[in-house]
Design a protein around this motif. Structure first.
Motif, PDB file in Angstrom:
ATOM      1  N   TYR A  47     -18.702 -44.981  -9.893  1.00 23.88           N
ATOM      2  CA  TYR A  47     -18.759 -43.577 -10.285  1.00 23.88           C
ATOM      3  C   TYR A  47     -20.181 -43.159 -10.641  1.00 23.88           C
ATOM      4  O   TYR A  47     -20.880 -43.871 -11.366  1.00 23.88           O
ATOM      5  CB  TYR A  47     -17.896 -43.331 -11.528  1.00 23.88           C
ATOM      6  N   VAL A  48     -20.590 -41.977 -10.135  1.00 24.68           N
ATOM      7  CA  VAL A  48     -21.865 -41.355 -10.485  1.00 24.68           C
ATOM      8  C   VAL A  48     -21.609 -39.861 -10.671  1.00 24.68           C
ATOM      9  O   VAL A  48     -20.506 -39.370 -10.446  1.00 24.68           O
ATOM     10  CB  VAL A  48     -22.932 -41.593  -9.386  1.00 24.68           C
ATOM     11  N   ARG A  49     -22.648 -39.148 -11.082  1.00 25.06           N
ATOM     12  CA  ARG A  49     -22.565 -37.681 -11.161  1.00 25.06           C
ATOM     13  C   ARG A  49     -23.615 -37.090 -10.235  1.00 25.06           C
ATOM     14  O   ARG A  49     -24.728 -37.599 -10.143  1.00 25.06           O
ATOM     15  CB  ARG A  49     -22.765 -37.199 -12.584  1.00 25.06           C
ATOM     16  N   ASP A  50     -23.247 -35.991  -9.555  1.00 25.28           N
ATOM     17  CA  ASP A  50     -24.227 -35.307  -8.714  1.00 25.28           C
ATOM     18  C   ASP A  50     -25.114 -34.424  -9.586  1.00 25.28           C
ATOM     19  O   ASP A  50     -25.020 -34.452 -10.823  1.00 25.28           O
ATOM     20  CB  ASP A  50     -23.551 -34.544  -7.566  1.00 25.28           C
ATOM     21  N   LEU A  51     -25.977 -33.641  -8.975  1.00 23.76           N
ATOM     22  CA  LEU A  51     -26.945 -32.825  -9.720  1.00 23.76           C
ATOM     23  C   LEU A  51     -26.292 -31.796 -10.635  1.00 23.76           C
ATOM     24  O   LEU A  51     -26.888 -31.378 -11.621  1.00 23.76           O
ATOM     25  CB  LEU A  51     -27.894 -32.114  -8.753  1.00 23.76           C
ATOM     26  N   ASP A  52     -25.060 -31.380 -10.308  1.00 18.08           N
ATOM     27  CA  ASP A  52     -24.368 -30.381 -11.120  1.00 18.08           C
ATOM     28  C   ASP A  52     -23.404 -31.002 -12.119  1.00 18.08           C
ATOM     29  O   ASP A  52     -22.732 -30.288 -12.857  1.00 18.08           O
ATOM     30  CB  ASP A  52     -23.624 -29.386 -10.215  1.00 18.08           C
ATOM     31  N   GLY A  53     -23.318 -32.325 -12.131  1.00 18.73           N
ATOM     32  CA  GLY A  53     -22.439 -32.998 -13.073  1.00 18.73           C
ATOM     33  C   GLY A  53     -21.056 -33.311 -12.543  1.00 18.73           C
ATOM     34  O   GLY A  53     -20.204 -33.823 -13.272  1.00 18.73           O
ATOM     35  N   ASN A  54     -20.792 -33.003 -11.259  1.00 17.89           N
ATOM     36  CA  ASN A  54     -19.508 -33.370 -10.671  1.00 17.89           C
ATOM     37  C   ASN A  54     -19.372 -34.886 -10.671  1.00 17.89           C
ATOM     38  O   ASN A  54     -20.344 -35.608 -10.454  1.00 17.89           O
ATOM     39  CB  ASN A  54     -19.409 -32.866  -9.225  1.00 17.89           C
ATOM     40  N   LEU A  55     -18.162 -35.371 -10.917  1.00 19.99           N
ATOM     41  CA  LEU A  55     -17.914 -36.802 -10.895  1.00 19.99           C
ATOM     42  C   LEU A  55     -17.674 -37.225  -9.452  1.00 19.99           C
ATOM     43  O   LEU A  55     -16.754 -36.730  -8.791  1.00 19.99           O
ATOM     44  CB  LEU A  55     -16.702 -37.149 -11.761  1.00 19.99           C
ATOM     45  N   VAL A  56     -18.512 -38.131  -8.962  1.00 25.10           N
ATOM     46  CA  VAL A  56     -18.440 -38.610  -7.585  1.00 25.10           C
ATOM     47  C   VAL A  56     -18.080 -40.089  -7.618  1.00 25.10           C
ATOM     48  O   VAL A  56     -18.809 -40.905  -8.171  1.00 25.10           O
ATOM     49  CB  VAL A  56     -19.786 -38.397  -6.860  1.00 25.10           C
ATOM     50  N   GLU A  57     -16.931 -40.404  -7.048  1.00 27.95           N
ATOM     51  CA  GLU A  57     -16.433 -41.780  -6.977  1.00 27.95           C
ATOM     52  C   GLU A  57     -16.570 -42.240  -5.529  1.00 27.95           C
ATOM     53  O   GLU A  57     -16.133 -41.546  -4.608  1.00 27.95           O
ATOM     54  CB  GLU A  57     -14.963 -41.780  -7.408  1.00 27.95           C
ATOM     55  N   VAL A  58     -17.191 -43.381  -5.324  1.00 29.33           N
ATOM     56  CA  VAL A  58     -17.309 -43.955  -3.984  1.00 29.33           C
ATOM     57  C   VAL A  58     -16.548 -45.270  -4.016  1.00 29.33           C
ATOM     58  O   VAL A  58     -16.845 -46.160  -4.812  1.00 29.33           O
ATOM     59  CB  VAL A  58     -18.773 -44.155  -3.564  1.00 29.33           C
ATOM     60  N   SER A  59     -15.542 -45.385  -3.136  1.00 29.26           N
ATOM     61  CA  SER A  59     -14.579 -46.480  -3.217  1.00 29.26           C
ATOM     62  C   SER A  59     -14.338 -47.136  -1.878  1.00 29.26           C
ATOM     63  O   SER A  59     -14.522 -46.536  -0.823  1.00 29.26           O
ATOM     64  CB  SER A  59     -13.233 -45.947  -3.714  1.00 29.26           C
ATOM     65  N   SER A  60     -13.882 -48.380  -1.973  1.00 29.07           N
ATOM     66  CA  SER A  60     -13.398 -49.087  -0.786  1.00 29.07           C
ATOM     67  C   SER A  60     -12.099 -49.773  -1.150  1.00 29.07           C
ATOM     68  O   SER A  60     -11.897 -50.196  -2.284  1.00 29.07           O
ATOM     69  CB  SER A  60     -14.434 -50.102  -0.287  1.00 29.07           C
ATOM     70  N   TYR A  61     -11.197 -49.845  -0.170  1.00 27.19           N
ATOM     71  CA  TYR A  61      -9.904 -50.466  -0.421  1.00 27.19           C
ATOM     72  C   TYR A  61     -10.045 -51.972  -0.528  1.00 27.19           C
ATOM     73  O   TYR A  61     -10.836 -52.591   0.167  1.00 27.19           O
ATOM     74  CB  TYR A  61      -8.886 -50.081   0.664  1.00 27.19           C
ATOM     75  N   CYS A  62      -9.266 -52.547  -1.440  1.00 28.66           N
ATOM     76  CA  CYS A  62      -9.293 -53.980  -1.696  1.00 28.66           C
ATOM     77  C   CYS A  62      -8.595 -54.777  -0.607  1.00 28.66           C
ATOM     78  O   CYS A  62      -8.890 -55.924  -0.370  1.00 28.66           O
ATOM     79  CB  CYS A  62      -8.637 -54.292  -3.051  1.00 28.66           C
ATOM     80  N   SER A  63      -7.627 -54.159   0.068  1.00 24.31           N
ATOM     81  CA  SER A  63      -6.849 -54.848   1.103  1.00 24.31           C
ATOM     82  C   SER A  63      -7.214 -54.315   2.467  1.00 24.31           C
ATOM     83  O   SER A  63      -8.250 -53.716   2.661  1.00 24.31           O
ATOM     84  CB  SER A  63      -5.363 -54.658   0.831  1.00 24.31           C
ATOM     85  N   SER A  64      -6.319 -54.464   3.402  1.00 25.78           N
ATOM     86  CA  SER A  64      -6.565 -54.012   4.773  1.00 25.78           C
ATOM     87  C   SER A  64      -6.133 -52.561   4.990  1.00 25.78           C
ATOM     88  O   SER A  64      -5.980 -52.144   6.116  1.00 25.78           O
ATOM     89  CB  SER A  64      -5.822 -54.918   5.758  1.00 25.78           C
ATOM     90  N   ALA A  65      -5.958 -51.800   3.908  1.00 24.27           N
ATOM     91  CA  ALA A  65      -5.573 -50.387   4.052  1.00 24.27           C
ATOM     92  C   ALA A  65      -6.630 -49.656   4.868  1.00 24.27           C
ATOM     93  O   ALA A  65      -7.819 -49.839   4.674  1.00 24.27           O
ATOM     94  CB  ALA A  65      -5.414 -49.725   2.691  1.00 24.27           C
ATOM     95  N   SER A  66      -6.213 -48.850   5.787  1.00 24.62           N
ATOM     96  CA  SER A  66      -7.112 -48.153   6.706  1.00 24.62           C
ATOM     97  C   SER A  66      -7.751 -46.939   6.063  1.00 24.62           C
ATOM     98  O   SER A  66      -7.148 -46.258   5.256  1.00 24.62           O
ATOM     99  CB  SER A  66      -6.319 -47.717   7.939  1.00 24.62           C
ATOM    100  N   LEU A  67      -8.991 -46.648   6.478  1.00 29.22           N
ATOM    101  CA  LEU A  67      -9.672 -45.425   6.010  1.00 29.22           C
ATOM    102  C   LEU A  67      -9.293 -44.241   6.885  1.00 29.22           C
ATOM    103  O   LEU A  67      -9.636 -43.122   6.578  1.00 29.22           O
ATOM    104  CB  LEU A  67     -11.194 -45.626   6.049  1.00 29.22           C
ATOM    105  N   GLY A  68      -8.670 -44.432   7.978  1.00 32.93           N
ATOM    106  CA  GLY A  68      -8.379 -43.339   8.888  1.00 32.93           C
ATOM    107  C   GLY A  68      -6.948 -43.059   8.893  1.00 32.93           C
ATOM    108  O   GLY A  68      -6.337 -42.207   9.285  1.00 32.93           O
TER     109      GLY A  68
END
Length: 139
Positions: free
Chosen positions: A118-139
């Motif tokens: 988790y980070v915050r952008d310039l305006d303070g929005n909470l930005v979460e960047v994640s990856s799945y732990c298993s073989s769950a698809s991103l598409g």
């Protein structure tokens, strides 16, 4: 019966469109796209995958930008998916001078367990960047 199947775009209210666009380009690798609206105004979007975020200037009127009733910067909370490892995501943020608020930590995503940073952008929005732990698809 109506069934929603995907998100097309989001609108973030921002204090400075150019600064926010640079942040999303540099930090998250999104592509800036400017287009002229029917009103003649230039609209800026940040494109990623099959989605985009429209960057709405805070001083825009409801007539110029039809949007939520109470537009304000810093009120959004979004989770982006990546195939990059959480440790590499954290390293990338640190290399770009972005403070990590939390993570990597395990959370619950739409398709199962995710590892998030988790980070915050310039305006303070909470930005979460994640990856799945298993073989769950991103598409």
């Amino acid at each position: 019966m109506l069934t929603v199947k995907a998100v097309d775009h989001l609108v973030f209210n921002v204090r400075n469109v150019d600064a926010s666009a640079r942040w999303y380009e540099q930090v998250l690798g999104m592509v800036r796209e400017d287009r002229q609206a029917p009103s003649g105004d230039i609209r800026t979007s940040m494109v990623f995958g099959q989605n985009k975020i429209n960057l709405r200037p805070l001083n825009a009127t409801q007539e110029a930008w039809f949007t939520g009733m109470t537009p304000c910067p810093g009120s959004d909370d979004i989770c982006f998916l990546t195939e990059t490892s959480p440790d590499d995501v954290a390293r990338h943020f640190r290399e770009n001078g972005v403070e990590i608020v939390l993570g990597p930590v395990t959370k619950s995503g739409a398709l199962g367990a995710i590892r998030s940073v988790y980070v915050r952008d310039l305006d303070g929005n909470l930005v979460e960047v994640s990856s799945y732990c298993s073989s769950a698809s991103l598409g």
